[in-house]
Write a protein that holds these residues in place. Structure first.
Motif, PDB file in Angstrom:
ATOM      1  N   MET A   1       0.833  -1.173   0.000  1.00  0.00           N
ATOM      2  CA  MET A   1       0.000   0.000   0.000  1.00  0.00           C
ATOM      3  C   MET A   1       0.883   1.242   0.000  1.00  0.00           C
ATOM      4  O   MET A   1       1.898   1.294   0.691  1.00  0.00           O
ATOM      5  CB  MET A   1      -0.907  -0.002   1.230  1.00  0.00           C
ATOM      6  N   ARG A   2       0.447   2.195  -0.789  1.00  0.00           N
ATOM      7  CA  ARG A   2       1.139   3.487  -0.865  1.00  0.00           C
ATOM      8  C   ARG A   2       0.085   4.575  -0.819  1.00  0.00           C
ATOM      9  O   ARG A   2      -0.993   4.437  -1.408  1.00  0.00           O
ATOM     10  CB  ARG A   2       1.944   3.548  -2.159  1.00  0.00           C
ATOM     11  N   GLU A  22      -1.838   7.485  13.326  1.00  0.00           N
ATOM     12  CA  GLU A  22      -0.452   7.054  13.212  1.00  0.00           C
ATOM     13  C   GLU A  22       0.082   7.220  11.792  1.00  0.00           C
ATOM     14  O   GLU A  22       1.279   7.152  11.558  1.00  0.00           O
ATOM     15  CB  GLU A  22      -0.284   5.603  13.665  1.00  0.00           C
ATOM     16  N   VAL A  23      -0.834   7.510  10.845  1.00  0.00           N
ATOM     17  CA  VAL A  23      -0.444   7.645   9.442  1.00  0.00           C
ATOM     18  C   VAL A  23      -0.605   9.082   8.946  1.00  0.00           C
ATOM     19  O   VAL A  23       0.171   9.547   8.127  1.00  0.00           O
ATOM     20  CB  VAL A  23      -1.263   6.677   8.553  1.00  0.00           C
ATOM     21  N   PHE A  24      -1.606   9.803   9.467  1.00  0.00           N
ATOM     22  CA  PHE A  24      -1.909  11.155   9.002  1.00  0.00           C
ATOM     23  C   PHE A  24      -1.821  12.172  10.132  1.00  0.00           C
ATOM     24  O   PHE A  24      -2.054  11.862  11.290  1.00  0.00           O
ATOM     25  CB  PHE A  24      -3.331  11.219   8.424  1.00  0.00           C
ATOM     26  N   ALA A  40       2.257  -0.110   7.550  1.00  0.00           N
ATOM     27  CA  ALA A  40       2.304  -1.558   7.757  1.00  0.00           C
ATOM     28  C   ALA A  40       0.939  -2.175   7.447  1.00  0.00           C
ATOM     29  O   ALA A  40      -0.085  -1.490   7.472  1.00  0.00           O
ATOM     30  CB  ALA A  40       2.692  -1.853   9.198  1.00  0.00           C
ATOM     31  N   SER A  41       0.945  -3.437   7.168  1.00  0.00           N
ATOM     32  CA  SER A  41      -0.287  -4.120   6.773  1.00  0.00           C
ATOM     33  C   SER A  41      -1.381  -4.004   7.832  1.00  0.00           C
ATOM     34  O   SER A  41      -2.558  -3.979   7.504  1.00  0.00           O
ATOM     35  CB  SER A  41      -0.014  -5.583   6.436  1.00  0.00           C
ATOM     36  N   GLY A  42      -1.023  -3.899   9.082  1.00  0.00           N
ATOM     37  CA  GLY A  42      -2.001  -3.747  10.147  1.00  0.00           C
ATOM     38  C   GLY A  42      -2.754  -2.429  10.106  1.00  0.00           C
ATOM     39  O   GLY A  42      -3.793  -2.283  10.744  1.00  0.00           O
ATOM     40  N   GLU A  43      -2.258  -1.466   9.367  1.00  0.00           N
ATOM     41  CA  GLU A  43      -2.882  -0.150   9.252  1.00  0.00           C
ATOM     42  C   GLU A  43      -3.737  -0.005   7.996  1.00  0.00           C
ATOM     43  O   GLU A  43      -4.424   1.002   7.830  1.00  0.00           O
ATOM     44  CB  GLU A  43      -1.806   0.944   9.240  1.00  0.00           C
ATOM     45  N   HIS A  44      -3.718  -0.971   7.126  1.00  0.00           N
ATOM     46  CA  HIS A  44      -4.368  -0.835   5.824  1.00  0.00           C
ATOM     47  C   HIS A  44      -5.857  -0.541   5.916  1.00  0.00           C
ATOM     48  O   HIS A  44      -6.370   0.306   5.181  1.00  0.00           O
ATOM     49  CB  HIS A  44      -4.117  -2.064   4.963  1.00  0.00           C
TER      50      HIS A  44
END
Length: 64
Positions: A1-2, A22-24, A40-44
């Protein structure tokens, strides 16, 4: 994911930060900042939700 964002479209609603803090984040003008462009995949799931909730459609989630 990007993740990519178009800050020119951002209206500063903050739904991305509420969905995936944690991402934005938001800059001093309230516009979206990406803290982790390849989460990370856990955040997708939360990142996808943030993109879906963005009222300005400023967030694009690219599945790799």
């Amino acid at each position: 994911m990007r993740i990519t964002v178009d800050a020119d479209r951002c209206v500063g609603a903050g739904q991305c930060v509420l969905s995936a803090p944690e991402v934005f984040d938001q800059d001093e003008d309230g516009l979206v900042l990406v803290l982790d462009p390849r989460p990370a995949s856990g955040e997708h799931d939360t990142v996808q939700q943030a993109g879906d909730l963005c009222p300005a459609h400023a967030i694009t989630v690219h599945e790799d």
